[in-house]
Each structure stands twice: as structure tokens, then as C-alpha cells.
Design a protein around this motif. Structure first.
Motif, PDB file in Angstrom:
ATOM      1  N   LEU A  63     -72.035 -21.088 -26.335  1.00  0.00           N
ATOM      2  CA  LEU A  63     -73.153 -20.973 -25.273  1.00  0.00           C
ATOM      3  C   LEU A  63     -74.258 -21.024 -26.130  1.00  0.00           C
ATOM      4  CD1 LEU A  63     -74.098 -20.087 -22.624  1.00  0.00           C
ATOM      5  CD2 LEU A  63     -74.290 -17.660 -23.579  1.00  0.00           C
ATOM      6  N   ILE A  64     -75.408 -21.931 -25.510  1.00  0.00           N
ATOM      7  CA  ILE A  64     -76.677 -22.263 -26.173  1.00  0.00           C
ATOM      8  C   ILE A  64     -77.680 -21.720 -25.200  1.00  0.00           C
ATOM      9  CG2 ILE A  64     -78.289 -23.914 -27.037  1.00  0.00           C
ATOM     10  CD1 ILE A  64     -75.890 -26.071 -27.243  1.00  0.00           C
ATOM     11  N   PRO A  65     -78.368 -20.738 -25.565  1.00  0.00           N
ATOM     12  CA  PRO A  65     -79.700 -20.178 -24.770  1.00  0.00           C
ATOM     13  C   PRO A  65     -80.973 -21.073 -25.370  1.00  0.00           C
ATOM     14  CG  PRO A  65     -78.393 -18.309 -25.985  1.00  0.00           C
ATOM     15  CD  PRO A  65     -78.021 -19.633 -26.539  1.00  0.00           C
ATOM     16  N   CYS A  66     -81.494 -21.644 -24.433  1.00  0.00           N
ATOM     17  CA  CYS A  66     -82.641 -22.593 -24.960  1.00  0.00           C
ATOM     18  C   CYS A  66     -83.523 -22.917 -23.967  1.00  0.00           C
ATOM     19  CB  CYS A  66     -82.187 -23.733 -25.747  1.00  0.00           C
ATOM     20  SG  CYS A  66     -81.272 -24.858 -24.540  1.00  0.00           S
ATOM     21  N   ALA A  67     -84.586 -23.379 -24.080  1.00  0.00           N
ATOM     22  CA  ALA A  67     -85.669 -23.827 -23.291  1.00  0.00           C
ATOM     23  C   ALA A  67     -85.228 -25.215 -22.569  1.00  0.00           C
ATOM     24  CB  ALA A  67     -87.149 -24.178 -23.644  1.00  0.00           C
ATOM     25  N   ILE A  68     -85.665 -25.593 -21.335  1.00  0.00           N
ATOM     26  CA  ILE A  68     -84.940 -26.527 -20.404  1.00  0.00           C
ATOM     27  C   ILE A  68     -85.509 -27.780 -21.128  1.00  0.00           C
ATOM     28  CG2 ILE A  68     -87.107 -26.706 -19.175  1.00  0.00           C
ATOM     29  CD1 ILE A  68     -83.552 -27.109 -17.636  1.00  0.00           C
ATOM     30  N   ASP A  69     -86.374 -27.922 -22.231  1.00  0.00           N
ATOM     31  CA  ASP A  69     -86.700 -29.243 -22.461  1.00  0.00           C
ATOM     32  C   ASP A  69     -85.572 -29.796 -23.721  1.00  0.00           C
ATOM     33  OD1 ASP A  69     -87.448 -27.129 -24.473  1.00  0.00           O
ATOM     34  OD2 ASP A  69     -88.918 -28.274 -25.537  1.00  0.00           O
ATOM     35  N   GLN A  70     -84.764 -28.718 -24.220  1.00  0.00           N
ATOM     36  CA  GLN A  70     -83.830 -29.239 -25.139  1.00  0.00           C
ATOM     37  C   GLN A  70     -82.491 -29.666 -24.310  1.00  0.00           C
ATOM     38  OE1 GLN A  70     -84.476 -29.012 -28.608  1.00  0.00           O
ATOM     39  NE2 GLN A  70     -86.615 -28.961 -27.642  1.00  0.00           N
ATOM     40  N   GLU A  71     -82.426 -29.569 -23.103  1.00  0.00           N
ATOM     41  CA  GLU A  71     -81.304 -30.193 -22.255  1.00  0.00           C
ATOM     42  C   GLU A  71     -80.946 -31.438 -22.654  1.00  0.00           C
ATOM     43  OE1 GLU A  71     -78.549 -31.160 -19.205  1.00  0.00           O
ATOM     44  OE2 GLU A  71     -80.634 -32.153 -19.740  1.00  0.00           O
ATOM     45  N   PRO A  72     -81.574 -32.219 -22.683  1.00  0.00           N
ATOM     46  CA  PRO A  72     -81.088 -33.652 -22.948  1.00  0.00           C
ATOM     47  C   PRO A  72     -80.221 -34.001 -24.059  1.00  0.00           C
ATOM     48  CG  PRO A  72     -83.356 -33.952 -22.445  1.00  0.00           C
ATOM     49  CD  PRO A  72     -83.123 -32.381 -22.454  1.00  0.00           C
ATOM     50  N   TYR A  73     -80.427 -33.236 -25.294  1.00  0.00           N
ATOM     51  CA  TYR A  73     -79.494 -33.153 -26.281  1.00  0.00           C
ATOM     52  C   TYR A  73     -78.049 -32.803 -25.948  1.00  0.00           C
ATOM     53  CZ  TYR A  73     -83.169 -33.351 -29.832  1.00  0.00           C
ATOM     54  OH  TYR A  73     -84.339 -33.867 -30.679  1.00  0.00           O
ATOM     55  N   PHE A  74     -78.037 -31.661 -25.253  1.00  0.00           N
ATOM     56  CA  PHE A  74     -76.614 -31.139 -25.022  1.00  0.00           C
ATOM     57  C   PHE A  74     -76.042 -32.019 -23.794  1.00  0.00           C
ATOM     58  CE2 PHE A  74     -79.302 -27.868 -26.908  1.00  0.00           C
ATOM     59  CZ  PHE A  74     -78.562 -28.048 -27.981  1.00  0.00           C
ATOM     60  N   ARG A  75     -76.776 -32.558 -22.955  1.00  0.00           N
ATOM     61  CA  ARG A  75     -76.141 -33.288 -21.885  1.00  0.00           C
ATOM     62  C   ARG A  75     -75.409 -34.564 -22.742  1.00  0.00           C
ATOM     63  NH1 ARG A  75     -80.924 -36.242 -18.800  1.00  0.00           N
ATOM     64  NH2 ARG A  75     -81.371 -34.244 -19.187  1.00  0.00           N
ATOM     65  N   VAL A  76     -75.931 -35.300 -23.752  1.00  0.00           N
ATOM     66  CA  VAL A  76     -75.374 -35.860 -24.349  1.00  0.00           C
ATOM     67  C   VAL A  76     -74.079 -35.484 -25.067  1.00  0.00           C
ATOM     68  CG1 VAL A  76     -75.706 -37.517 -26.418  1.00  0.00           C
ATOM     69  CG2 VAL A  76     -77.533 -37.540 -24.736  1.00  0.00           C
ATOM     70  N   LEU A  77     -74.408 -34.161 -25.534  1.00  0.00           N
ATOM     71  CA  LEU A  77     -73.191 -33.617 -26.196  1.00  0.00           C
ATOM     72  C   LEU A  77     -71.968 -33.170 -25.387  1.00  0.00           C
ATOM     73  CD1 LEU A  77     -71.802 -32.134 -28.694  1.00  0.00           C
ATOM     74  CD2 LEU A  77     -73.170 -29.806 -27.921  1.00  0.00           C
ATOM     75  N   ARG A  78     -72.317 -32.845 -24.128  1.00  0.00           N
ATOM     76  CA  ARG A  78     -71.225 -32.772 -23.328  1.00  0.00           C
ATOM     77  C   ARG A  78     -70.504 -33.786 -22.940  1.00  0.00           C
ATOM     78  NH1 ARG A  78     -71.035 -28.095 -20.020  1.00  0.00           N
ATOM     79  NH2 ARG A  78     -70.889 -29.383 -18.112  1.00  0.00           N
ATOM     80  N   ASP A  79     -71.187 -34.785 -22.913  1.00  0.00           N
ATOM     81  CA  ASP A  79     -70.298 -36.327 -22.551  1.00  0.00           C
ATOM     82  C   ASP A  79     -69.350 -36.835 -23.453  1.00  0.00           C
ATOM     83  OD1 ASP A  79     -71.643 -36.288 -19.929  1.00  0.00           O
ATOM     84  OD2 ASP A  79     -73.168 -37.699 -20.769  1.00  0.00           O
ATOM     85  N   ARG A  80     -69.757 -36.132 -24.956  1.00  0.00           N
ATOM     86  CA  ARG A  80     -68.758 -36.809 -25.824  1.00  0.00           C
ATOM     87  C   ARG A  80     -68.209 -35.649 -26.752  1.00  0.00           C
ATOM     88  NH1 ARG A  80     -73.135 -39.035 -24.581  1.00  0.00           N
ATOM     89  NH2 ARG A  80     -73.420 -41.425 -24.729  1.00  0.00           N
ATOM     90  N   CYS A  81     -68.234 -34.529 -26.521  1.00  0.00           N
ATOM     91  CA  CYS A  81     -67.708 -33.332 -27.309  1.00  0.00           C
ATOM     92  C   CYS A  81     -66.246 -33.600 -27.039  1.00  0.00           C
ATOM     93  CB  CYS A  81     -68.233 -32.219 -27.245  1.00  0.00           C
ATOM     94  SG  CYS A  81     -67.838 -31.838 -25.401  1.00  0.00           S
TER      95      CYS A  81
END
Length: 514
Positions: free
Chosen positions: A281-299
Motif C-alpha cells: 500500500l502506497i500513501p502519496c500525493a496524487i502527482d505521483q500516481e503516474p509512476y504506479f499506474r505504470v507499475l500496476r500495468d506490469r507488476c
């Protein structure tokens, strides 16, 4: 900068001018830009979070999620959740389900060290993460992205390295920021903090290399807005921030061996498959979301597939000047810094904090103020724990009973106390304490004491480390009394070695007897 054609009287704007203007007119939120855009009069607009939910494809955090949170933890949700300042998520409900059934997950968040002192906006995700860690009793990893800040700053300066912005400078900033983070009160037994420059290697780098192979240049352009002039270092960096969400990047935190110098234990060459099953689980500001969108597509495409990373996303703590952006470490008058003295806090709030009050006392008494845009009230909504007092301040401000000066005074008092308490703890964080958080070691955590479907114990939950064969192959944990597969194999080897040694010694022994 306007072109010569545009400066000529009556000349229409060029295509370049139109593109440049459109960039400032529209809302832009990504890891390197945070702006709500400007209106037709050139005034900054507030960030439209409803629009972000739609554009990013995240889900809003609802009252149902808060009820579910309380059901799983038995505790009241954090004030930042109650007030929807953490306002959206990806699969937050799934991490609650996993914790209820299986008892654990990993927390991960981070900080880009751009100066030697954090400001109050930087503390928001850490304060929230600290409470979540305590409620769930789970391990936490905090990443200081000193390398990214160096790469971004040099890229912004067209490849020029300026004074005070070397890799070593950003590493120093990271160390100071780590001391700030520790002073917020994280439990050293279950918290690991690292800087990229110091830690990356071993299984972490193995994950990074594999993840880099899964992301194309076009995908990096789309997610982060990179262009032809972006350095290859900044383009490649994203893989590090992504795989930092994998528990398998930190085997030592869970009691497994990592393949690092000087030991290079052969049993740790391959990554530990068991760790890939633990969600994050990652708590973070919404500007960091693109990193983890990429991550979720490939993990799930990794050699050892990982579950999709879960996110809970916050709004930005607005700059002192009001809606439209966030606090900036490069503008001292945009933020309250954790190193500010009481008088500095007072002067910044009184002089620079945007007000939702009316132009005159008479109008304010008659029509009331607007707490929705009032910076002093906004800051109280983040840092004042008492829900009833906050609601009272809002009601009295809207009615005109509470004046802008009184709202600012209450905000000043709260922030002065918060910063002073922090500074008292910060003075006690020396180099040795900082390094103790940065030492890779087995963390101590319990998770859910009563999971409905408990999993087989991992290495961190047994006495000592598992042998490599047991880590991935033997799931019994030696519950039948015979030991793990690795332990049985080692025992047989030891037995054979003892037999050979006895055979070699026998003739000498017999001769001595004669």
C-alpha cells in the motif's frame, strides 16, 4: 517568452505562442508539474480533484471505505481520511480484505529531497503513513530519491550542473530529510529508510533491471511527459520508484538473504518468490500516481509476479498564496518550513496566507467568509485533530462571527505548536540514530493478530533465516517436526561428511590402540 511576431502591433499569436499559452491555461498534474492552470484574467485556478479522479482513472474514497476501515482495524479513520484530504485510491478495499484474511502487507512512501528542511506540506503523507503503520502493525519502507532530484535538476538546467546541485548535495539533503522524517515519530523496529544512492543493488537492482525491460520510450513519454531533450537517466529512473513497492526488493527486512557484497551468499542469488506474494500500500500525493499506474500495468509480468500495488492518494497542501498549486521548497514565502521559528510562522501566515474573508469588516459580518479558499482554515483542516472545533471554526467563519485575523491566529497557534514539538524531537536525532533506521535488517511487526486465513509463516516470523530451498520450495516450515527441506538437506550433508571423516581417522586410531 513571446515571439517577435506576437510583439508586433496587431500580429496574431504564432503556433508556438498558442501552445505555450495552452500549457498555462490548463490543469497539469504529473510527477514534475503541479498547477491548476489560470483563468482568463491570469489568476491561478484551484486544482479540480474531481477532474483528476476521472482523468487518472482512480476511485474516490467513500464513506463505505471509511466504515470498512473501521471494521477491519477497530479504530477511527485518520483525520485526513475523515476529511477526504486523502480523497482517492486504487484498490484500497483490496488491501483491507487481504489484511483481514492473511494478516499483513507492506507500506511504502517516499520523499524527493530538494532542500535541507522539509515544509509542513511534506509532512502530510508521513503523518498519515505513521498512523496507518501503527494501526495495522506492518513494515514500512521510505525511499529518498536523491538520484531523481539530481537528474531532474540537471535536466531542467539543460544539462548544466550548477553550484549546490551536485549528486553529493542531494545526498546531503536526503540525510537531513531522513532526520526530519524520523522526528515525526516512526517506530525504528518496523521502519526502513534509504537513499537511492546508498542502497540500490542486490535484489532491488535485479527487479529494477527487469522492470526497465518492460517499459518503452513511448510509454514513458505518455506517463511522465518526457521529450527528446529529456536525459536518459531521468527516463530510466521511474523503474526504481516502481520496484521500490516490491517487498522482494528488500529481502533482509523479511529475514531473507540478499545477494550483495562483501558476502555474496550463493543461496541468495535468485530472488525470493515468497516475498512477491506480499501486497503493498502506497500513501502519496496524487502527482505521483503516474509512476504506479505504470507499475500496476506490469507488476504481474515480472519473473515472480507481484499483486497490483494499492494506493491511497492525497490532495496537495496549498501554498500560502492560495489555490492553484502546492508549497514549494524553492520559494520560502510559499511554505511553512519545519525549521521556521515561531515569529517566522506568525509573519508568514499574517502577511502571505490567502484569506477567504471579505474586503471590509462590515461586509464580513454581513456576508461571512469563505473557508473553502481560506489558507489558514485549510491548514487547520490538515493539522487540527478535533473535528468538533474545526466544524465550529467553519460555521462561525461562514456566518461572519469569526474574523480573518482570528482564524489566522488559531492557525498560527496550532502550527507553532506542531513545529516546536517537531524541532524538540529533531534535535535528538543524531547521525547514529539516522543510520540505525537505514541499516538493512529484519523488521519486527505482527500485522493482524487474528487473520481469517493465516498464511504459512515467512522467514521474519520464524527463528533465523530459511535456507534458500525452503524459502521457495518447502511450504511446510518444518511443522511435521522433521525441519524444513533445506534443514534436512544440510543435516544429510553433515552426516555424510562425518562418516567420511570417521573412515579416514579409523586406521590411525587402530594403530594407536595397538
Amino acid at each position: 517568452m513571446a515571439s517577435a511576431a506576437a510583439e508586433a502591433t496587431g500580429a496574431p499569436p504564432t503556433a508556438e505562442d498558442a501552445i505555450e499559452k495552452s500549457k498555462t491555461d490548463v490543469q497539469q498534474i504529473d510527477p514534475y508539474n503541479v498547477s491548476g492552470g489560470v483563468d482568463e484574467h491570469g489568476n491561478a485556478k484551484a486544482i479540480d480533484y474531481d477532474r483528476l479522479i476521472e482523468e487518472f482513472g482512480v476511485q474516490p474514497l467513500t464513506e463505505e471505505h471509511l466504515k470498512r476501515f473501521e471494521q477491519v482495524t477497530g479504530k477511527k479513520p485518520h483525520r485526513l481520511m475523515r476529511r477526504k484530504l486523502f480523497f482517492s485510491h486504487r484498490d484500497f478495499d483490496k488491501i483491507l480484505d487481504f489484511y483481514e484474511k492473511h494478516g499483513k502487507f507492506m507500506l511504502y512512501t517516499g520523499r524527493g529531497p530538494s532542500s535541507g528542511s522539509m515544509h509542513i506540506g511534506h509532512t502530510v503523507p508521513f503523518l498519515f503513513t505513521k498512523e496507518i503503520q501503527e494501526m495495522f502493525d506492518v513494515p514500512l519502507v521510505i525511499m529518498l530519491t536523491d538520484d531523481e532530484k539530481y537528474l531532474y535538476t540537471r535536466n531542467k538546467n539543460n544539462g548544466t550542473q550548477k553550484k549546490g546541485a551536485t549528486a553529493e548535495d542531494f545526498l546531503k539533503f536526503a540525510h537531513e530529510n531522513i532526520k526530519d522524517i524520523i522526528a515525526l515519530g516512526f517506530d525504528p523496529k518496523k521502519t526502513f529508510i534509504f537513499t537511492d544512492y546508498e542502497y540500490i543493488g542486490g535484489h532491488f537492482y535485479r527487479n529494477t533491471s527487469e522492470f526497465e525491460s518492460l517499459v518503452t520510450m513511448n510509454q514513458a513519454r505518455g506517463a511522465f511527459g518526457f521529450g527528446d531533450s529529456t536525459s536518459i537517466g531521468l527516463i530510466a529512473y521511474g523503474a526504481k520508484q516502481c520496484v521500490a513497492a516490491f517487498p522482494s526488493s528488500y529481502p533482509e527486512l523479511f529475514g531473507y538473504k540478499d545477494f550483495r557484497p562483501p558476502d555474496f551468499d550463493p543461496s541468495a542469488i535468485r530472488r525470493h518468490k515468497e516475498l512477491s506474494k506480499i501486497p503493498c500500500l502506497i500513501p502519496c500525493a496524487i502527482d505521483q500516481e503516474p509512476y504506479f499506474r505504470v507499475l500496476r500495468d506490469r507488476c504481474e509480468r515480472m519473473t515472480d509476479p507481484h499483486p497490483k500495488t494499492c494506493l491511497i492518494l492525497s490532495k496537495f497542501l496549498t501554498a500560502l498564496q492560495g489555490p492553484g498549486g502546492k508549497m514549494s521548497a524553492s520559494d520560502s514565502n510559499s511554505a511553512i518550513f519545519m525549521s521556521d521559528k515561531p515569529n517566522e510562522i506568525k509573519n508568514k501566515i499574517n502577511k502571505h496566507a490567502f484569506s477567504g474573508g471579505r474586503e471590509s469588516l462590515e461586509e464580513h459580518r454581513k456576508f461571512g467568509g469563505n473557508p473553502d479558499v481560506d489558507v489558514a482554515y485549510t491548514y487547520l483542516s490538515y493539522f487540527l485533530e478535533d473535528d468538533e472545533e474545526l466544524a465550529d471554526l467553519e460555521q462561525r467563519y461562514r456566518s461572519g462571527e469569526l474574523l480573518t485575523g482570528e482564524m489566522k491566529a488559531r492557525c498560527i497557534k496550532e502550527l507553532q505548536k506542531f513545529v516546536a514539538d517537531f524541532q524538540e524531537r529533531r534535535e535528538k536525532v543524531n547521525w547514529e540514530i539516522m543510520r540505525s533506521y537505514m541499516n538493512p535488517r529484519k523488521l519486527e511487526f505482527q500485522g493482524n493478530p487474528n487473520p481469517t486465513q493465516p498464511q504459512a509463516p515467512a522467514a521474519s516470523e520464524t527463528n533465523g533465516e530459511k535456507e534458500d530451498g525452503a524459502a521457495d520450495g518447502d511450504k511446510s516450515g518444518g511443522k511435521d517436526g522433521r525441519g524444513t527441506k533445506g534443514e534436512r538437506k544440510a543435516a544429510k550433508l553433515a552426516e555424510k561428511k562425518a562418516e567420511k571423516l570417521a573412515q579416514r581417522q579409523k586406521p590411525a586410531d587402530e594403530g594407536a590402540a595397538q
